[in-house]
Design a protein around this motif. Structure first.
Motif, short mmCIF file in Angstrom:
data_model
loop_
_atom_site.label_atom_id
_atom_site.label_comp_id
_atom_site.label_asym_id
_atom_site.label_seq_id
_atom_site.Cartn_x
_atom_site.Cartn_y
_atom_site.Cartn_z
N LYS A 1 -3.72 7.20 -6.13
CA LYS A 1 -2.58 7.02 -5.22
C LYS A 1 -1.70 5.85 -5.63
CE LYS A 1 -4.35 9.08 -1.04
NZ LYS A 1 -4.57 8.98 0.39
N VAL A 2 -2.31 4.75 -6.10
CA VAL A 2 -1.52 3.57 -6.46
C VAL A 2 -1.02 3.60 -7.90
CG1 VAL A 2 -2.66 2.13 -4.74
CG2 VAL A 2 -3.52 2.12 -7.07
N PRO B 1 0.83 5.70 -9.76
CA PRO B 1 2.25 5.94 -10.06
C PRO B 1 3.13 4.71 -9.85
CG PRO B 1 1.34 7.80 -8.84
CD PRO B 1 0.30 6.71 -8.83
N SER B 2 2.86 3.93 -8.81
CA SER B 2 3.65 2.72 -8.57
C SER B 2 3.46 1.71 -9.69
CB SER B 2 3.24 2.07 -7.25
OG SER B 2 3.49 2.95 -6.19
N ILE B 3 2.23 1.59 -10.14
CA ILE B 3 1.92 0.65 -11.23
C ILE B 3 2.55 1.13 -12.53
CG2 ILE B 3 0.04 -0.33 -12.61
CD1 ILE B 3 -1.67 -0.26 -10.01
N MET C 1 5.22 2.91 -12.87
CA MET C 1 6.69 2.79 -12.83
C MET C 1 7.15 1.47 -13.43
SD MET C 1 8.19 4.65 -9.40
CE MET C 1 8.06 3.16 -8.48
N ASP C 2 6.29 0.45 -13.36
CA ASP C 2 6.63 -0.85 -13.92
C ASP C 2 6.05 -1.06 -15.31
OD1 ASP C 2 8.17 -1.66 -11.73
OD2 ASP C 2 6.42 -2.42 -10.65
N THR D 1 -0.33 -7.43 -6.98
CA THR D 1 -0.53 -5.99 -7.08
C THR D 1 -1.98 -5.65 -6.76
OG1 THR D 1 1.20 -5.73 -8.75
CG2 THR D 1 -0.50 -4.02 -8.68
N GLY E 1 -1.87 -4.53 -3.03
CA GLY E 1 -1.63 -3.12 -3.31
C GLY E 1 -2.94 -2.37 -3.34
N GLN F 1 -5.23 -1.05 0.03
CA GLN F 1 -5.40 0.39 0.21
C GLN F 1 -6.88 0.76 0.34
OE1 GLN F 1 -3.20 3.17 0.47
NE2 GLN F 1 -1.90 1.46 1.07
#
Length: 92
Positions: free
Chosen positions: A19-20, A22-24, A26-27, A58, A62, A66
């Motif tokens: 779940k996390v 994709p956010s990581i 992206m950077d 993060t 993050g 979660q």
């Protein structure tokens, strides 16, 4: 105390990581599960996360948040630096 074995935690932990991730990504970073020992989750932040001043944020606000919300409020996530994959006992 977390009422699950390390083996029972693995699918839930992997679900949170997915779940996390994709956010990581992206950077320009990534996250890899290294181990689960005594209810502690050992992960390795990779890519652009290595050396990033925000990687601690993060990890705690993050990933760990979660896991505390979705799995158990006592979950602890530890970042494993490169070269320490076989030395988890040295990380606290």
């Amino acid at each position: 105390m977390i009422p699950f074995t390390d083996e029972e935690l693995e699918p839930a932990v992997m679900n949170v990581i997915e779940k996390v991730r994709p956010s990581i990504q992206m950077d320009g970073g990534d996250i890899k599960l290294i181990a689960i020992k005594d209810g502690k989750v050992y992960v390795q932040l990779q890519g652009a996360c290595v050396g990033c001043s925000s990687s601690g944020t993060t990890l705690k606000f993050g990933v760990e948040k979660q896991m505390k919300t979705l799995i158990h409020p006592e979950m602890i996530v530890v970042n494993v630096p490169f070269g320490y994959e076989d030395k988890l006992e040295q990380l606290t």
